[in-house]
Design a protein around this motif. Structure first.
Motif, PDB file in Angstrom:
ATOM      1  N   ARG A  30       0.530  -3.361   3.259  1.00  0.00           N
ATOM      2  CA  ARG A  30      -0.174  -3.757   2.162  1.00  0.00           C
ATOM      3  C   ARG A  30      -1.412  -2.787   2.279  1.00  0.00           C
ATOM      4  O   ARG A  30      -2.163  -2.598   2.849  1.00  0.00           O
ATOM      5  N   ILE A  31      -1.647  -2.291   0.940  1.00  0.00           N
ATOM      6  CA  ILE A  31      -3.010  -1.380   0.813  1.00  0.00           C
ATOM      7  C   ILE A  31      -4.051  -2.189   0.080  1.00  0.00           C
ATOM      8  O   ILE A  31      -3.714  -3.506  -0.448  1.00  0.00           O
ATOM      9  N   LYS A  32      -4.994  -1.976   0.369  1.00  0.00           N
ATOM     10  CA  LYS A  32      -6.195  -2.656  -0.420  1.00  0.00           C
ATOM     11  C   LYS A  32      -6.053  -2.521  -1.888  1.00  0.00           C
ATOM     12  O   LYS A  32      -5.617  -1.781  -2.501  1.00  0.00           O
ATOM     13  N   THR A  33      -6.650  -3.375  -2.668  1.00  0.00           N
ATOM     14  CA  THR A  33      -6.563  -3.495  -4.297  1.00  0.00           C
ATOM     15  C   THR A  33      -7.319  -2.367  -4.758  1.00  0.00           C
ATOM     16  O   THR A  33      -8.113  -1.849  -4.110  1.00  0.00           O
ATOM     17  N   VAL A  34      -7.249  -1.982  -5.974  1.00  0.00           N
ATOM     18  CA  VAL A  34      -7.981  -0.997  -6.645  1.00  0.00           C
ATOM     19  C   VAL A  34      -9.493  -1.663  -6.660  1.00  0.00           C
ATOM     20  O   VAL A  34     -10.397  -0.706  -6.382  1.00  0.00           O
ATOM     21  N   ALA A  35      -9.868  -2.767  -6.952  1.00  0.00           N
ATOM     22  CA  ALA A  35     -11.112  -3.210  -6.701  1.00  0.00           C
ATOM     23  C   ALA A  35     -11.680  -3.056  -5.363  1.00  0.00           C
ATOM     24  O   ALA A  35     -12.928  -2.596  -5.138  1.00  0.00           O
ATOM     25  N   LEU A  52      -5.009   7.329  -6.973  1.00  0.00           N
ATOM     26  CA  LEU A  52      -3.501   6.842  -6.602  1.00  0.00           C
ATOM     27  C   LEU A  52      -2.486   7.508  -7.205  1.00  0.00           C
ATOM     28  O   LEU A  52      -1.435   7.985  -6.815  1.00  0.00           O
ATOM     29  N   LYS A  53      -2.696   7.821  -8.707  1.00  0.00           N
ATOM     30  CA  LYS A  53      -1.562   8.317  -9.316  1.00  0.00           C
ATOM     31  C   LYS A  53      -1.362   9.741  -8.947  1.00  0.00           C
ATOM     32  O   LYS A  53      -0.193  10.185  -8.758  1.00  0.00           O
ATOM     33  N   PHE A  54      -2.300  10.440  -8.670  1.00  0.00           N
ATOM     34  CA  PHE A  54      -2.063  11.886  -8.183  1.00  0.00           C
ATOM     35  C   PHE A  54      -1.439  12.022  -6.758  1.00  0.00           C
ATOM     36  O   PHE A  54      -0.613  12.820  -6.628  1.00  0.00           O
ATOM     37  N   LEU A  55      -1.944  11.053  -5.945  1.00  0.00           N
ATOM     38  CA  LEU A  55      -0.999  10.911  -4.610  1.00  0.00           C
ATOM     39  C   LEU A  55       0.439  10.530  -4.895  1.00  0.00           C
ATOM     40  O   LEU A  55       1.372  11.119  -4.020  1.00  0.00           O
ATOM     41  N   LYS A  56       0.570   9.785  -5.680  1.00  0.00           N
ATOM     42  CA  LYS A  56       2.191   9.297  -6.065  1.00  0.00           C
ATOM     43  C   LYS A  56       2.966  10.509  -6.744  1.00  0.00           C
ATOM     44  O   LYS A  56       3.891  10.862  -6.132  1.00  0.00           O
ATOM     45  N   GLU A  57       2.301  11.151  -7.559  1.00  0.00           N
ATOM     46  CA  GLU A  57       2.753  12.161  -8.208  1.00  0.00           C
ATOM     47  C   GLU A  57       3.167  13.500  -7.428  1.00  0.00           C
ATOM     48  O   GLU A  57       3.913  14.330  -7.654  1.00  0.00           O
ATOM     49  N   HIS A  58       2.039  13.611  -6.253  1.00  0.00           N
ATOM     50  CA  HIS A  58       2.516  14.782  -5.395  1.00  0.00           C
ATOM     51  C   HIS A  58       3.087  14.251  -3.999  1.00  0.00           C
ATOM     52  O   HIS A  58       3.148  15.125  -3.335  1.00  0.00           O
ATOM     53  N   GLU A  64       4.952   0.259  -4.011  1.00  0.00           N
ATOM     54  CA  GLU A  64       5.594  -0.964  -4.711  1.00  0.00           C
ATOM     55  C   GLU A  64       4.779  -2.127  -4.873  1.00  0.00           C
ATOM     56  O   GLU A  64       4.188  -2.786  -3.848  1.00  0.00           O
ATOM     57  N   SER A  65       4.624  -2.688  -6.174  1.00  0.00           N
ATOM     58  CA  SER A  65       3.729  -3.706  -6.546  1.00  0.00           C
ATOM     59  C   SER A  65       4.684  -4.890  -6.237  1.00  0.00           C
ATOM     60  O   SER A  65       5.797  -5.012  -6.666  1.00  0.00           O
ATOM     61  N   ILE A  73       3.491   0.006   0.724  1.00  0.00           N
ATOM     62  CA  ILE A  73       3.660   1.417   0.857  1.00  0.00           C
ATOM     63  C   ILE A  73       5.359   1.424   0.885  1.00  0.00           C
ATOM     64  O   ILE A  73       5.879   0.578   2.031  1.00  0.00           O
ATOM     65  N   GLN A  74       6.128   2.070   0.098  1.00  0.00           N
ATOM     66  CA  GLN A  74       7.505   2.100   0.199  1.00  0.00           C
ATOM     67  C   GLN A  74       7.735   3.515   1.096  1.00  0.00           C
ATOM     68  O   GLN A  74       8.819   3.628   1.341  1.00  0.00           O
TER      69      GLN A  74
END
Length: 308
Positions: A30-35, A52-58, A64-65, A73-74
């Motif tokens: 589990r990763i930390k929340t955005v907050a 986070l979006k950049f890391l996912k897109e690259h 996974e929520s 982390i999936q």
């Protein structure tokens, strides 16, 4: 700097920070929340979300929520994460590889990192103080020393951290005292003892062993000890038994009682600058201690050729 460039700079810092944050994690974690991430890095939530979006897109990470349970982390690409920290390769520094044990350790570190996709090069430098200075100056990402040396640096508030420890006899088999052929079996006042001030191990072991004897210390480079013994310029010096065994030298020596002195001189450790958060995170993922030791043993047993 205009507003756009400032925003891009903040985003770049956030991307690097999150890449380092995720390096030690595994699929299913589990990763930390955005907050929480926003608070950890003192960064706006919107910037964290963009990072986070950049890391996912690259392709560095797939998340996974799971609703109120959090985000997990999936899938994770550690080499891509490393690239996104801005590091294309690592450079480490080790003692000169004059023994099979050092060659095996160098082989293990080199092979384990490169085989896991981390482009790594090794340099070699005599004297732990020289390696420390090079590490502090940023010339290297990590350095190899003995546990004795690393503990000494930590006790003296050097800005280092121990990243990996390889256990007893990974650095040297043992240290011994080489002596002249005229040695009569007893050290006494005035005995000429070689000492290398640039090597914490050699310096400390010499001081520990001869602490209660009024010997004469002769400052020399470690590599000069054997010649100085043979030419009768010194009577004794602390030395690495591995080197004598590999050289097949006809050298007279006596053992050191490590246990009675509580000496931790045989274990190899990897240190990095305390400000470097990438190396510990990465090595926790890609550098397996047992794999390194297996390579080392294979080199010592002459089952494989050294490669570094």
């Amino acid at each position: 700097m205009d507003v756009h460039n400032k925003l891009m700079q903040k985003l770049g810092i956030a991307i690097t920070s999150l890449a380092v944050e995720f390096l030690p994690l595994n699929v299913g974690d589990r990763i930390k929340t955005v907050a929480e991430l926003s608070e950890s890095y003192d960064t706006a939530r919107g910037t964290i979300q963009s990072a986070l979006k950049f890391l996912k897109e690259h392709g560095a990470i797939t998340l996974e929520s799971r609703g109120h349970l959090g985000t997990f982390i999936q899938n994770i690409d550690y080499i891509r994460l490393l690239e996104l920290t801005g590091i294309k390769s690592l450079v480490g520094v080790m003692p000169l590889p004059y023994s099979k044990r050092y060659e095996g350790l160098a082989t293990g570190i080199y092979k384990c990192l490169n085989d896991n996709g981390v482009n790594t090069n090794l340099a070699f430098m005599r004297g732990s103080n020289h390696r420390l200075k090079a590490l502090e100056d940023g010339r290297y990402d990590f350095a190899v020393t003995s546990r004795l040396t690393a503990d000494y640096y930590l006790e003296n508030n050097k800005q280092i951290q121990i990243v990996k420890s390889f256990g007893d006899f990974s650095y040297v088999n043992e240290h011994i005292i080489v002596v002249s052929k005229e040695f009569k079996g007893e050290f006494k006042k005035g005995t000429r003892v070689g000492i290398d001030n640039s090597s914490i191990d050699q310096f400390m072991l010499t001081k520990i062993y001869f602490d209660e004897i009024e010997v004469e210390y002769i400052p020399l480079s470690y590599s000069q000890f054997m010649t100085a013994i043979k030419e009768n310029k010194i009577d004794a010096a602390i030395w690495n038994l591995d080197d004598i065994e590999d050289r097949k030298d006809d050298i007279k020596f006596i053992p050191i009682n490590r246990e009675s002195k509580n000496i931790k001189d045989t274990e190899a450790v990897i240190i990095s600058n305390r400000r470097n958060s990438i190396v510990p995170a990465l090595f926790s993922r890609v550098l397996n201690v047992e794999d390194v030791k297996e390579y080392q043993k294979s080199v010592i047993d002459k089952q494989i050729m050294p490669q570094y």
